[in-house]
Design an enzyme around this catalytic site. Structure first.
Site, PDB file in Angstrom:
ATOM      1  N   GLU A   1      91.517  22.664  29.291  1.00 35.33           N
ATOM      2  CA  GLU A   1      90.466  22.710  30.310  1.00 35.33           C
ATOM      3  C   GLU A   1      90.027  24.150  30.575  1.00 35.33           C
ATOM      4  O   GLU A   1      90.837  25.024  30.817  1.00 35.33           O
ATOM      5  CB  GLU A   1      90.942  22.057  31.607  1.00 35.33           C
ATOM      6  CG  GLU A   1      91.279  20.575  31.463  1.00 35.33           C
ATOM      7  CD  GLU A   1      90.076  19.718  31.077  1.00 35.33           C
ATOM      8  OE1 GLU A   1      88.934  20.218  31.111  1.00 35.33           O
ATOM      9  OE2 GLU A   1      90.298  18.545  30.718  1.00 35.33           O
TER      10      GLU A   1
ATOM     11  N   ARG B   1      87.068   8.346  41.988  1.00 30.99           N
ATOM     12  CA  ARG B   1      86.576   7.028  41.581  1.00 30.99           C
ATOM     13  C   ARG B   1      87.567   5.948  42.027  1.00 30.99           C
ATOM     14  O   ARG B   1      87.188   4.830  42.337  1.00 30.99           O
ATOM     15  CB  ARG B   1      86.407   7.011  40.049  1.00 30.99           C
ATOM     16  CG  ARG B   1      85.648   5.842  39.483  1.00 30.99           C
ATOM     17  CD  ARG B   1      85.391   6.026  37.981  1.00 30.99           C
ATOM     18  NE  ARG B   1      86.580   6.464  37.241  1.00 30.99           N
ATOM     19  CZ  ARG B   1      87.583   5.658  36.894  1.00 30.99           C
ATOM     20  NH1 ARG B   1      87.573   4.393  37.204  1.00 30.99           N
ATOM     21  NH2 ARG B   1      88.618   6.142  36.219  1.00 30.99           N
TER      22      ARG B   1
ATOM     23  N   CYS C   1      93.540  15.884  38.873  1.00 33.20           N
ATOM     24  CA  CYS C   1      93.794  16.941  37.885  1.00 33.20           C
ATOM     25  C   CYS C   1      92.882  18.146  38.109  1.00 33.20           C
ATOM     26  O   CYS C   1      93.342  19.293  38.074  1.00 33.20           O
ATOM     27  CB  CYS C   1      93.652  16.402  36.466  1.00 33.20           C
ATOM     28  SG  CYS C   1      95.022  15.302  36.029  1.00 33.20           S
TER      29      CYS C   1
ATOM     30  N   HIS D   1      94.684  18.347  29.473  1.00 34.18           N
ATOM     31  CA  HIS D   1      94.691  16.886  29.562  1.00 34.18           C
ATOM     32  C   HIS D   1      95.204  16.308  28.242  1.00 34.18           C
ATOM     33  O   HIS D   1      94.892  16.847  27.172  1.00 34.18           O
ATOM     34  CB  HIS D   1      93.280  16.356  29.816  1.00 34.18           C
ATOM     35  CG  HIS D   1      92.975  16.097  31.261  1.00 34.18           C
ATOM     36  ND1 HIS D   1      91.933  16.706  31.918  1.00 34.18           N
ATOM     37  CD2 HIS D   1      93.572  15.283  32.177  1.00 34.18           C
ATOM     38  CE1 HIS D   1      91.909  16.264  33.183  1.00 34.18           C
ATOM     39  NE2 HIS D   1      92.895  15.412  33.366  1.00 34.18           N
TER      40      HIS D   1
HETATM   41  N1  PCA Z   1      95.536  12.373  35.426  1.00 33.32           N
HETATM   42  C1  PCA Z   1      94.661  12.295  36.590  1.00 33.32           C
HETATM   43  C2  PCA Z   1      95.536  12.656  37.758  1.00 33.32           C
HETATM   44  C3  PCA Z   1      96.941  12.552  37.258  1.00 33.32           C
HETATM   45  C4  PCA Z   1      96.841  12.476  35.795  1.00 33.32           C
HETATM   46  O1  PCA Z   1      97.779  12.487  34.998  1.00 33.32           O
HETATM   47  C5  PCA Z   1      93.395  13.126  36.431  1.00 33.32           C
HETATM   48  O2  PCA Z   1      92.962  13.351  35.293  1.00 33.32           O
HETATM   49  O3  PCA Z   1      92.815  13.537  37.430  1.00 33.32           O
END
Ligand code: PCA
Length: 224
Positions: free
Chosen positions: A90, A100, A153, A176
């Protein structure tokens, strides 16, 4: 000559965080991968692994406590983005919560700033392009992502960079990860990556970040 113990320095720490399960999922491979690396040594640093709750607010309280406790030189937070096909480094966290689905404590903020009056966004301070190059060289599929979404996140990435804003020598960022294969089996057609590959990828990313001071120039942008 000084004795060996007189010159020994404590091993510096890197903080690696994953998340609890959320939504309809019963596991979160972000934490499974982080747990596998907790206590390991990478490039002369000790990995401190922590699990964060999928909750607006509390996730950041826990992250800041972990930073105070571990005093890391580098922080990498890991979360799941089911539907993505590769490790997603990211680039940016934005100052907005727009959920959401409710978080694990039932909160569902809509269009609320994470830090009232804070900057619109913070960039990750990790050497993303060097990490991307090293991941691909190691055979791990990866991309640079231009949005971490607007859920917990992104909240954690923005809050992390806000917490580190006065200590630029402590670098931080977020990655991610895709579904694990058993999760993808419940989401027909969704891409997946085995947790072992995620673990290998995290190891590569940490080594790369810890040994790179100035990022390399490598095109990894997007047209949409
Ligand atoms: N993914 C979510 C929150 C926790 C996770 O593992 C996100 O992408 O916001």
């Amino acid at each position: 000559m000084p004795s060996k113990s007189a010159v020994r320095r404590p091993t510096p720490h890197v903080l690696l965080t994953g998340f609890e399960p959320f939504g309809d999922e019963t596991s979160n491979p972000s934490w499974e991968a982080v747990r596998a690396l907790d206590g390991m040594r990478i490039a002369g640093h000790r990995v401190v692994g922590r699990c964060l709750p999928v909750e607006f607010g509390t996730s950041l309280t826990r992250l800041r406590a972990a930073i105070r406790e571990a005093k890391p030189v580098l922080v990498l937070c890991v979360g799941q983005a089911g539907g993505r096909a590769q490790l997603s480094l990211e680039r940016i966290g934005i100052n907005i919560d727009d959920a959401r689905i409710a978080d694990n404590a039932g909160a569902q903020p809509v269009d609320e700033p994470i830090v009232a009056g804070g900057p619109a966004a913070y960039f990750s301070t990790l050497p993303l392009k060097a990490m991307l190059r090293d991941l691909r060289a190691a055979g791990v599929p990866a991309e640079v992502s231009q949005t971490a979404g607007t859920y917990v996140c992104n909240h954690v990435l923005y809050g992390l960079m806000h917490a580190l804003r006065r200590t630029p020598r402590v670098r931080g960022g977020f990655v991610h990860i895709p579904f694990a294969p058993d999760q993808a089996a419940r989401h027909p057609g969704a891409p997946s990556l085995p947790v072992e590959v995620v673990v290998q990828g995290l190891r590569v990313m940490l080594r790369s970040a810890l040994t790179t001071n100035t990022d390399i120039r490598l095109a990894a942008g997007a047209t949409h």
